[in-house]
Design a protein around this motif. Structure first.
Motif, PDB file in Angstrom:
ATOM      1  N   GLN A  11       8.894  -1.190  -6.504  1.00 30.11           N
ATOM      2  CA  GLN A  11       8.129  -2.393  -7.632  1.00 30.11           C
ATOM      3  C   GLN A  11       6.667  -2.571  -7.297  1.00 30.11           C
ATOM      4  OE1 GLN A  11      11.852  -4.355  -7.237  1.00 30.11           O
ATOM      5  NE2 GLN A  11      12.957  -2.882  -8.666  1.00 30.11           N
ATOM      6  N   GLU A  12       6.612  -3.058  -5.807  1.00 30.18           N
ATOM      7  CA  GLU A  12       5.868  -4.147  -5.396  1.00 30.18           C
ATOM      8  C   GLU A  12       4.958  -3.085  -6.368  1.00 30.18           C
ATOM      9  OE1 GLU A  12       3.774  -7.063  -2.371  1.00 30.18           O
ATOM     10  OE2 GLU A  12       4.821  -4.783  -1.680  1.00 30.18           O
ATOM     11  N   ALA A  13       4.680  -2.005  -6.510  1.00 33.84           N
ATOM     12  CA  ALA A  13       3.494  -0.772  -6.308  1.00 33.84           C
ATOM     13  C   ALA A  13       3.091  -0.930  -7.483  1.00 33.84           C
ATOM     14  CB  ALA A  13       3.210   0.451  -5.472  1.00 33.84           C
ATOM     15  N   ASP A  14       4.155  -0.733  -8.276  1.00 32.36           N
ATOM     16  CA  ASP A  14       4.444  -0.279 -10.400  1.00 32.36           C
ATOM     17  C   ASP A  14       3.528  -2.029 -10.238  1.00 32.36           C
ATOM     18  OD1 ASP A  14       5.679   1.667  -9.481  1.00 32.36           O
ATOM     19  OD2 ASP A  14       7.503   0.987 -10.371  1.00 32.36           O
ATOM     20  N   ARG A  15       3.753  -3.124 -10.370  1.00 32.15           N
ATOM     21  CA  ARG A  15       3.523  -4.710 -10.775  1.00 32.15           C
ATOM     22  C   ARG A  15       2.072  -4.365  -9.955  1.00 32.15           C
ATOM     23  NH1 ARG A  15       8.234  -6.315  -7.790  1.00 32.15           N
ATOM     24  NH2 ARG A  15       6.925  -7.027  -6.275  1.00 32.15           N
ATOM     25  N   ILE A  16       1.800  -4.587  -9.348  1.00 29.79           N
ATOM     26  CA  ILE A  16       0.189  -4.520  -8.554  1.00 29.79           C
ATOM     27  C   ILE A  16      -0.810  -2.649  -8.788  1.00 29.79           C
ATOM     28  CG2 ILE A  16      -1.013  -4.482  -6.637  1.00 29.79           C
ATOM     29  CD1 ILE A  16       0.915  -5.071  -5.460  1.00 29.79           C
ATOM     30  N   GLY A  17       0.179  -2.142  -9.686  1.00 29.26           N
ATOM     31  CA  GLY A  17      -0.710  -0.878 -10.029  1.00 29.26           C
ATOM     32  C   GLY A  17      -0.694  -0.985 -11.604  1.00 29.26           C
ATOM     33  N   ILE A  18      -0.400  -2.203 -11.995  1.00 28.50           N
ATOM     34  CA  ILE A  18      -0.758  -2.476 -13.624  1.00 28.50           C
ATOM     35  C   ILE A  18      -1.159  -3.266 -13.688  1.00 28.50           C
ATOM     36  CG2 ILE A  18       0.896  -3.837 -15.453  1.00 28.50           C
ATOM     37  CD1 ILE A  18       2.959  -1.983 -14.434  1.00 28.50           C
ATOM     38  N   ASP A  19      -1.398  -3.521 -12.821  1.00 24.65           N
ATOM     39  CA  ASP A  19      -2.965  -5.237 -12.625  1.00 24.65           C
ATOM     40  C   ASP A  19      -4.236  -4.548 -12.295  1.00 24.65           C
ATOM     41  OD1 ASP A  19      -0.551  -7.241 -13.156  1.00 24.65           O
ATOM     42  OD2 ASP A  19      -0.722  -7.541 -10.989  1.00 24.65           O
ATOM     43  N   ILE A  20      -4.351  -3.042 -11.496  1.00 26.79           N
ATOM     44  CA  ILE A  20      -5.364  -2.713 -11.133  1.00 26.79           C
ATOM     45  C   ILE A  20      -5.619  -1.739 -12.226  1.00 26.79           C
ATOM     46  CG2 ILE A  20      -6.089  -0.435  -9.928  1.00 26.79           C
ATOM     47  CD1 ILE A  20      -4.808  -1.464  -8.224  1.00 26.79           C
ATOM     48  N   LEU A  21      -4.996  -1.069 -13.587  1.00 25.80           N
ATOM     49  CA  LEU A  21      -5.153  -0.933 -14.755  1.00 25.80           C
ATOM     50  C   LEU A  21      -5.961  -1.140 -15.509  1.00 25.80           C
ATOM     51  CD1 LEU A  21      -2.042   1.643 -14.944  1.00 25.80           C
ATOM     52  CD2 LEU A  21      -3.583   2.472 -14.362  1.00 25.80           C
ATOM     53  N   ALA A  22      -4.956  -2.226 -15.481  1.00 28.92           N
ATOM     54  CA  ALA A  22      -5.439  -3.488 -16.748  1.00 28.92           C
ATOM     55  C   ALA A  22      -6.645  -3.836 -16.353  1.00 28.92           C
ATOM     56  CB  ALA A  22      -4.705  -4.906 -17.024  1.00 28.92           C
ATOM     57  N   ASP A  23      -7.109  -4.474 -15.072  1.00 34.74           N
ATOM     58  CA  ASP A  23      -8.362  -5.462 -14.750  1.00 34.74           C
ATOM     59  C   ASP A  23      -9.708  -3.905 -15.021  1.00 34.74           C
ATOM     60  OD1 ASP A  23      -6.973  -7.267 -14.397  1.00 34.74           O
ATOM     61  OD2 ASP A  23      -7.281  -6.907 -11.879  1.00 34.74           O
ATOM     62  N   THR A  24      -8.884  -2.623 -14.564  1.00 30.91           N
ATOM     63  CA  THR A  24     -10.608  -1.257 -14.916  1.00 30.91           C
ATOM     64  C   THR A  24     -10.044  -1.001 -16.221  1.00 30.91           C
ATOM     65  OG1 THR A  24      -9.015  -0.248 -12.723  1.00 30.91           O
ATOM     66  CG2 THR A  24     -10.982   0.729 -13.261  1.00 30.91           C
ATOM     67  N   ARG A  25      -9.969  -1.655 -16.448  1.00 35.62           N
ATOM     68  CA  ARG A  25      -9.740  -1.634 -18.601  1.00 35.62           C
ATOM     69  C   ARG A  25      -9.418   0.086 -18.714  1.00 35.62           C
ATOM     70  NH1 ARG A  25     -12.685  -5.378 -21.050  1.00 35.62           N
ATOM     71  NH2 ARG A  25     -11.955  -4.217 -23.040  1.00 35.62           N
ATOM     72  N   PHE A  26      -8.178   0.890 -18.647  1.00 31.60           N
ATOM     73  CA  PHE A  26      -7.321   1.309 -19.307  1.00 31.60           C
ATOM     74  C   PHE A  26      -6.356   1.249 -19.420  1.00 31.60           C
ATOM     75  CE2 PHE A  26      -9.173   4.240 -15.357  1.00 31.60           C
ATOM     76  CZ  PHE A  26      -9.967   5.020 -16.227  1.00 31.60           C
ATOM     77  N   ASP A  27      -5.233   1.560 -20.445  1.00 29.99           N
ATOM     78  CA  ASP A  27      -4.310   1.583 -20.767  1.00 29.99           C
ATOM     79  C   ASP A  27      -2.702   1.097 -19.827  1.00 29.99           C
ATOM     80  OD1 ASP A  27      -1.713   0.735 -22.209  1.00 29.99           O
ATOM     81  OD2 ASP A  27      -2.191   2.107 -23.092  1.00 29.99           O
ATOM     82  N   PRO A  28      -2.704  -0.057 -19.465  1.00 37.02           N
ATOM     83  CA  PRO A  28      -1.276  -0.335 -18.542  1.00 37.02           C
ATOM     84  C   PRO A  28      -0.241  -0.038 -19.113  1.00 37.02           C
ATOM     85  CG  PRO A  28      -2.264  -2.771 -20.221  1.00 37.02           C
ATOM     86  CD  PRO A  28      -3.477  -1.316 -20.149  1.00 37.02           C
ATOM     87  N   ASN A  29       0.086   0.147 -20.198  1.00 35.78           N
ATOM     88  CA  ASN A  29       1.383   0.732 -20.694  1.00 35.78           C
ATOM     89  C   ASN A  29       1.513   2.444 -20.516  1.00 35.78           C
ATOM     90  OD1 ASN A  29       2.823  -1.061 -22.494  1.00 35.78           O
ATOM     91  ND2 ASN A  29       0.598  -1.491 -23.415  1.00 35.78           N
ATOM     92  N   ALA A  30       0.116   2.818 -19.720  1.00 37.11           N
ATOM     93  CA  ALA A  30       0.498   3.871 -19.567  1.00 37.11           C
ATOM     94  C   ALA A  30       2.373   3.833 -17.847  1.00 37.11           C
ATOM     95  CB  ALA A  30      -1.394   4.464 -19.091  1.00 37.11           C
TER      96      ALA A  30
END
Length: 487
Positions: free
Chosen positions: A202-221
């Protein structure tokens, strides 16, 4: 107490590296680094890097690490882009691809992250692939493995021993089943560890989504990918995809990811051309009849049934090339280069066509010119070195490879090409030395020792070379002795 902790941690490291996620239990060809205590951190950065390199040697020994520098360059660049928007910005990470149709990915110590070709083919968008990488990066940045090892080190000896086995089998077999198989009645202890691993996910999911958004990928992916995996979880009645065993997808996990992604605005992200070209190269690895495949792609292009036209034409050009229709492949690649003249995949393919047409010197000039614009491209460096060596330009190949070696000291193929070019140039000592490193990086310690012994027997070897090789030989012999002692 410190000695007991180090003994337990060494047992865990040996077990987990031998099993995670490798099918073989062969021992690592390395001595484990000294481990510190909690006050100073469980492991120094240098020790973790050494452990990561040892981990990678074990992976190469047991798994089919893909030897395609174009695919390797793409996954490394994508991973580095994500790392720069994580807590580990500026820290070296190493991304590599396993040639396996399973849907899986995994993170090892020292920032080594492996992705299976099956996963790359299964992801429907580049953001989905980035989501999996971001999740694995988060496991590394949050030190989930190290935190699990520290938990084990602070337990009593019997409980820690059970937990060490549970973690090792859980990493290899995946999820709760591996943990349960190792416990045999230690229900309370194992439930604690199961909760810990779920919390890690769960922690990896949460941080991974933040990384996605900051890298300008789609966080909903990330939730989108989880949702598709969850549907697969219900479809696979007998054997689950490896990703579902090592990363169990539940309804609550998907819901958590959706909630986290909803914090960011919706974003339409166009897949990069390199993502599409990588998928095309992977697809071709499973094609038995390339000309029939080329014909199917031609019909798709005529009907407009393609994700990306340039990538589909590239896949067709490579199919024609594999099928021996060189002139047709050349025509297609000329058109692709006109549309995108700086794309490395097109440049390398065009050089291969020119070589097949008997225009090897023209191909070499093309690669030299491309290297001026892309001096760090591993794909261009390797293509150039192979062709330069084949044409007898040994010094040119050696100079180029040595320049690149500083950026890729742990790349086996660089050492293999240096061994060949050095040998052709008459430098037998360097040839044996680089061949030894090639074997060592592939986990073949005894073969590496043999090459160093041959190097020392080379007539006229200099005192400097003899001293350096003798020191390296002592290191490898000590590793071999330690490995045999563990076995």
């Amino acid at each position: 107490m410190a000695r007991t902790r180090n003994t337990l941690l060494s047992a865990l490291l040996t077990a987990s590296l031998a099993l995670a996620p490798l099918p073989s239990a062969r021992a690592l060809d390395t001595r484990l680094p000294d481990l510190g205590n909690s006050a100073g951190g469980l492991m120094t950065p240098k020790a973790e890097q050494e452990l990561g390199r040892a981990f990678m040697r074990s992976v190469r020994l047991n798994q089919a690490v893909l030897d395609d520098p174009l695919i390797g360059d793409y996954i490394q660049q994508l991973g580095e882009r994500l790392v720069e928007h994580s807590d580990a910005a500026g820290t070296p990470f190493h991304f590599f691809v396993i040639d396996n149709r399973e849907i899986n990915a995994f993170a090892g110590p020292g920032g080594y992250i492996g992705v299976y070709t099956g996963l790359i083919s299964t992801t429907q968008t580049e953001s989905e692939l980035a989501a999996v990488l971001a999740h694995e990066i988060a496991h590394v940045t949050q030190q989930h493995l190290l935190r699990a090892w520290e938990t084990a080190s602070n337990m009593t000896l019997p409980n820690a021993a059970v937990l060490l086995a549970a973690i090792a089998i859980g990493v290899a077999a995946g999820g709760d089943a591996g943990l349960a198989a190792a416990t045999m009645g230690q229900a309370g202890l194992i439930q604690e560890q199961i909760n810990f691993t779920r919390a890690n996910e769960q922690e990896a999911d949460r941080i991974g989504i933040d990384i996605l958004a900051d890298t300008r990928f789609d966080p909903n992916a990330m939730p989108a990918f989880f949702s598709r995996m969850g549907r697969a979880n219900r479809v696979y009645a007998t054997k689950l995809p490896e990703f579902l065993m090592t990363h169990p997808v539940t309804t609550s996990r998907t819901a958590d990811a959706l909630g986290r992604a909803a914090r960011y605005p919706a974003r339409q992200v166009r897949d990069s051309l390199h993502f599409e070209l990588t998928r095309a190269r992977i697809a071709l690895r499973n094609i038995e009849h390339p000309l029939a495949h080329a014909a199917r792609l031609a019909r798709q292009l005529e009907d407009g049934r393609y994700r990306n036209r340039l990538a589909t034409e590239y896949e067709r050009a490579l199919s024609l090339l594999q099928g021996g229709r060189i002139a047709e492949a050349d025509t297609l690649l000329a058109r692709l280069l006109q549309a995108s003249p700086d794309t490395i995949e097109f440049i390398v393919a065009k050089a291969e066509v020119e070589q097949r047409q008997g225009k090897a010197e023209a191909a070499l000039r093309r690669l030299r010119q491309a290297l001026l614009a892309h001096p760090t491209s591993r794909a261009l460096v390797l293509s150039h070195a192979e062709l330069a060596t084949a044409l007898g330009h040994y010094r040119e190949a050696v100079d180029q490879l040595r320049d690149h070696l500083g950026m890729a000291t742990d790349e086996p193929r660089i050492h293999a090409l240096l061994a060949r070019a050095s040998g052709e140039a008459g430098n037998a000592v360097a040839a044996h030395r680089h061949q030894a490193e090639y074997h060592y990086l592939n986990g073949k310690l005894e073969e590496a020792i043999l090459q160093l012994e041959l190097a020392l027997k080379t007539p006229g070897i200099s005192f400097y070379d003899s001293s350096r090789i003798d020191a390296r030989l002592r290191e490898l012999r000590e590793e071999l002795a330690a490995r045999k002692k563990r076995e």
